[in-house]
Design a protein around this motif. Structure first.
Motif, PDB file in Angstrom:
ATOM      1  N   ASN A 191       0.827  -1.203   0.000  1.00  0.00           N
ATOM      2  CA  ASN A 191       0.000   0.000   0.000  1.00  0.00           C
ATOM      3  C   ASN A 191       0.862   1.254   0.000  1.00  0.00           C
ATOM      4  N   THR A 192       1.949   1.222   0.795  1.00  0.00           N
ATOM      5  CA  THR A 192       2.854   2.370   0.840  1.00  0.00           C
ATOM      6  C   THR A 192       3.549   2.578  -0.496  1.00  0.00           C
ATOM      7  N   SER A 193       3.928   1.478  -1.150  1.00  0.00           N
ATOM      8  CA  SER A 193       4.566   1.577  -2.460  1.00  0.00           C
ATOM      9  C   SER A 193       3.625   2.210  -3.478  1.00  0.00           C
ATOM     10  N   LEU A 194       2.350   1.805  -3.425  1.00  0.00           N
ATOM     11  CA  LEU A 194       1.375   2.404  -4.334  1.00  0.00           C
ATOM     12  C   LEU A 194       1.217   3.896  -4.071  1.00  0.00           C
ATOM     13  N   LYS A 195       1.180   4.263  -2.778  1.00  0.00           N
ATOM     14  CA  LYS A 195       1.058   5.672  -2.424  1.00  0.00           C
ATOM     15  C   LYS A 195       2.268   6.450  -2.921  1.00  0.00           C
ATOM     16  N   TYR A 196       3.462   5.849  -2.771  1.00  0.00           N
ATOM     17  CA  TYR A 196       4.677   6.543  -3.207  1.00  0.00           C
ATOM     18  C   TYR A 196       4.687   6.717  -4.720  1.00  0.00           C
ATOM     19  N   GLU A 197       4.321   5.663  -5.457  1.00  0.00           N
ATOM     20  CA  GLU A 197       4.312   5.764  -6.906  1.00  0.00           C
ATOM     21  C   GLU A 197       3.329   6.833  -7.367  1.00  0.00           C
ATOM     22  N   ALA A 198       2.171   6.897  -6.709  1.00  0.00           N
ATOM     23  CA  ALA A 198       1.197   7.921  -7.070  1.00  0.00           C
ATOM     24  C   ALA A 198       1.743   9.314  -6.779  1.00  0.00           C
ATOM     25  N   ARG A 199       2.416   9.450  -5.627  1.00  0.00           N
ATOM     26  CA  ARG A 199       2.976  10.749  -5.262  1.00  0.00           C
ATOM     27  C   ARG A 199       4.115  11.156  -6.190  1.00  0.00           C
ATOM     28  N   ILE A 200       5.008  10.199  -6.525  1.00  0.00           N
ATOM     29  CA  ILE A 200       6.156  10.539  -7.371  1.00  0.00           C
ATOM     30  C   ILE A 200       5.685  10.910  -8.771  1.00  0.00           C
ATOM     31  N   ASN A 201       4.608  10.260  -9.252  1.00  0.00           N
ATOM     32  CA  ASN A 201       4.054  10.632 -10.547  1.00  0.00           C
ATOM     33  C   ASN A 201       3.483  12.044 -10.503  1.00  0.00           C
ATOM     34  N   GLU A 202       2.810  12.359  -9.405  1.00  0.00           N
ATOM     35  CA  GLU A 202       2.257  13.699  -9.250  1.00  0.00           C
ATOM     36  C   GLU A 202       3.374  14.733  -9.195  1.00  0.00           C
ATOM     37  N   ILE A 203       4.453  14.403  -8.467  1.00  0.00           N
ATOM     38  CA  ILE A 203       5.573  15.337  -8.346  1.00  0.00           C
ATOM     39  C   ILE A 203       6.250  15.536  -9.696  1.00  0.00           C
ATOM     40  N   ARG A 204       6.394  14.430 -10.457  1.00  0.00           N
ATOM     41  CA  ARG A 204       7.021  14.550 -11.769  1.00  0.00           C
ATOM     42  C   ARG A 204       6.218  15.485 -12.660  1.00  0.00           C
ATOM     43  N   LEU A 205       4.901  15.321 -12.656  1.00  0.00           N
ATOM     44  CA  LEU A 205       4.056  16.168 -13.490  1.00  0.00           C
ATOM     45  C   LEU A 205       4.104  17.624 -13.025  1.00  0.00           C
ATOM     46  N   ASN A 206       4.078  17.817 -11.699  1.00  0.00           N
ATOM     47  CA  ASN A 206       4.137  19.178 -11.163  1.00  0.00           C
ATOM     48  C   ASN A 206       5.461  19.847 -11.502  1.00  0.00           C
ATOM     49  N   HIS A 207       6.547  19.054 -11.412  1.00  0.00           N
ATOM     50  CA  HIS A 207       7.857  19.634 -11.711  1.00  0.00           C
ATOM     51  C   HIS A 207       7.966  19.978 -13.188  1.00  0.00           C
ATOM     52  N   LEU A 208       7.494  19.087 -14.057  1.00  0.00           N
ATOM     53  CA  LEU A 208       7.514  19.387 -15.486  1.00  0.00           C
ATOM     54  C   LEU A 208       6.694  20.635 -15.783  1.00  0.00           C
ATOM     55  N   LYS A 209       5.548  20.754 -15.116  1.00  0.00           N
ATOM     56  CA  LYS A 209       4.722  21.933 -15.301  1.00  0.00           C
ATOM     57  C   LYS A 209       5.471  23.190 -14.890  1.00  0.00           C
ATOM     58  N   SER A 210       6.206  23.089 -13.767  1.00  0.00           N
ATOM     59  CA  SER A 210       6.973  24.238 -13.287  1.00  0.00           C
ATOM     60  C   SER A 210       8.089  24.585 -14.262  1.00  0.00           C
ATOM     61  N   GLN A 211       8.823  23.564 -14.739  1.00  0.00           N
ATOM     62  CA  GLN A 211       9.954  23.815 -15.622  1.00  0.00           C
ATOM     63  C   GLN A 211       9.499  24.302 -16.996  1.00  0.00           C
ATOM     64  N   LEU A 212       8.320  23.836 -17.425  1.00  0.00           N
ATOM     65  CA  LEU A 212       7.818  24.246 -18.726  1.00  0.00           C
ATOM     66  C   LEU A 212       6.876  25.436 -18.627  1.00  0.00           C
ATOM     67  N   ASN A 213       6.823  26.018 -17.427  1.00  0.00           N
ATOM     68  CA  ASN A 213       6.007  27.204 -17.218  1.00  0.00           C
ATOM     69  C   ASN A 213       6.403  28.280 -18.232  1.00  0.00           C
ATOM     70  N   PRO A 214       5.423  28.884 -18.923  1.00  0.00           N
ATOM     71  CA  PRO A 214       5.747  29.895 -19.950  1.00  0.00           C
ATOM     72  C   PRO A 214       6.649  31.009 -19.434  1.00  0.00           C
ATOM     73  N   HIS A 215       6.460  31.440 -18.181  1.00  0.00           N
ATOM     74  CA  HIS A 215       7.290  32.508 -17.649  1.00  0.00           C
ATOM     75  C   HIS A 215       8.738  32.045 -17.507  1.00  0.00           C
ATOM     76  N   PHE A 216       8.910  30.812 -17.052  1.00  0.00           N
ATOM     77  CA  PHE A 216      10.269  30.297 -16.894  1.00  0.00           C
ATOM     78  C   PHE A 216      10.961  30.200 -18.250  1.00  0.00           C
ATOM     79  N   ILE A 217      10.287  29.596 -19.238  1.00  0.00           N
ATOM     80  CA  ILE A 217      10.866  29.451 -20.571  1.00  0.00           C
ATOM     81  C   ILE A 217      11.121  30.814 -21.200  1.00  0.00           C
TER      82      ILE A 217
END
Length: 354
Positions: free
Chosen positions: A139-165
């Protein structure tokens, strides 16, 4: 409910029920001595203590990190060993409460029967406990995988933010004619950061050096934009490079300091990064930036700042449990300090196993 509290409730209830059932049937039989019920209570207490001792051994020697065949073998040996000890304990308890019948209790068949019954009870306890741990870990592994996927998407969103680019490309464009070599370096750093974001896998931790390189790429790009308004200081001890850290953790803290501290100040400020080893084999990381923390540091604030910090705290909790610490606070009137401590390695207690 807290897992430790749940464990003790189940332990006391389970072995208490064992004592109650034995006492109930003892009273149904003829010739039960008045003191005999207390023998069953002591016997149940012995079961409770012995199984708790096994739990301690399992956690202390980190059995759940062992290969499955070795884990099963150790569990069987431990169950057999405790069954023999329990059989001896039964005899001693009967002697203490004057309920021993030498003619019956020392027969081979009776001894083997007692040994078998003890083995069954211990085996059931081990089965339930181990099954709970495996389900909890899954259960913890599933929670971690879900969280890491969310973090990856959030980080990509931040890095690809129009203001940053936009800011990054403007900085590079200004350097194309003025300093072509520096412009190439800036493009390389942008490429490194985007590639790292896209290739970040599901590993719970990465080498500290890889994380630090990403931080340096990010700050180098921001230095082009802020110029003399941004000063960066690194104080990294050699021991820090022997640690593993959650990916994007330090970078998120630094980015938070730049976006919500330096960028809001006309004169800019400083980003100071300190990483060293503590006394108890723990990595101490501190990011100090010019600015002011006006929101209560409960990590439940809305917006990008609160979202990034709350993700960091949640990841630390999932990976290290209570063995990692995080805090953010104002230092004086001009600086904000973020501190993180993580242990040398992930151990079995990170999930507060019961």
């Amino acid at each position: 409910m807290n897992r430790v509290k749940l464990y003790w409730i189940l332990q006391i209830f389970g072995w208490g029920a064992f004592a109650f059932i034995n006492i109930f049937f003892a009273y149904l039989s003829e010739g039960t001595a008045p003191v005999q019920p207390w023998a069953f209570v002591v016997w149940a207490a012995f079961y409770l203590i012995s199984t708790h001792f096994l739990r301690f051994i399992v956690k202390y020697y980190e059995w759940f990190k062992l290969p499955l065949p070795k884990l099963v073998a150790l569990a069987i040996l431990a169950t057999l060993g405790m069954s023999f000890v329990n059989m001896v304990a039964q005899i001693l308890i009967n002697v203490a409460f004057n309920t021993l019948n030498p003619e019956e209790d020392f027969k081979i068949l009776v001894i083997l029967a007692n040994l078998f019954v003890s083995f069954i009870f211990y085996a059931l306890w081990v089965l339930v406990y181990f099954l709970f741990q495996f389900l909890d870990n899954y259960n913890t592994s599933l929670k971690y995988e879900a969280r890491i996927n969310e973090i990856r998407l959030n980080h990509l969103k931040s890095q690809l933010n129009p203001h940053f680019i936009f800011n990054a490309l403007n900085s590079v464009r200004a350097l194309v004619d003025e300093d072509p070599a520096k412009a190439k370096t800036a493009i390389t750093r942008i490429s490194n950061m985007l590639r790292f974001s896209l290739m970040m896998d599901k590993n719970q931790t990465i080498n500290f050096e890889d994380e630090l390189n990403t931080v340096k790429d990010y700050l180098s790009l921001e230095s082009i934009r802020f110029e003399e308004r941004l000063k960066v200081v690194y104080q990294i001890e050699d021991e820090a490079y022997t640690y593993q850290v959650p990916p994007m953790m330090l970078q998120t803290i630094v980015e938070n300091g730049v976006k919500h501290g330096i960028s809001n100040l006309v004169k800019g400020g400083i980003i100071e990064i300190k990483c060293k080893e503590g006394l108890n084999e723990e990595l101490y990381m501190q990011v100090k930036n010019t600015g002011r923390l006006y929101e209560a540091p409960n990590l439940k604030v809305k917006g990008e700042q609160g979202h990034g910090l709350s993700n960091t705290v949640e990841r630390l909790k999932l990976i290290y449990g209570e063995n990692a610490t995080f805090r953010i606070f104002n230092s004086g009137t001009e600086h904000v300090v973020t501190e993180i401590k993580i242990p040398k390695r992930i151990n079995s207690s990170k999930k507060n196993n019961t």
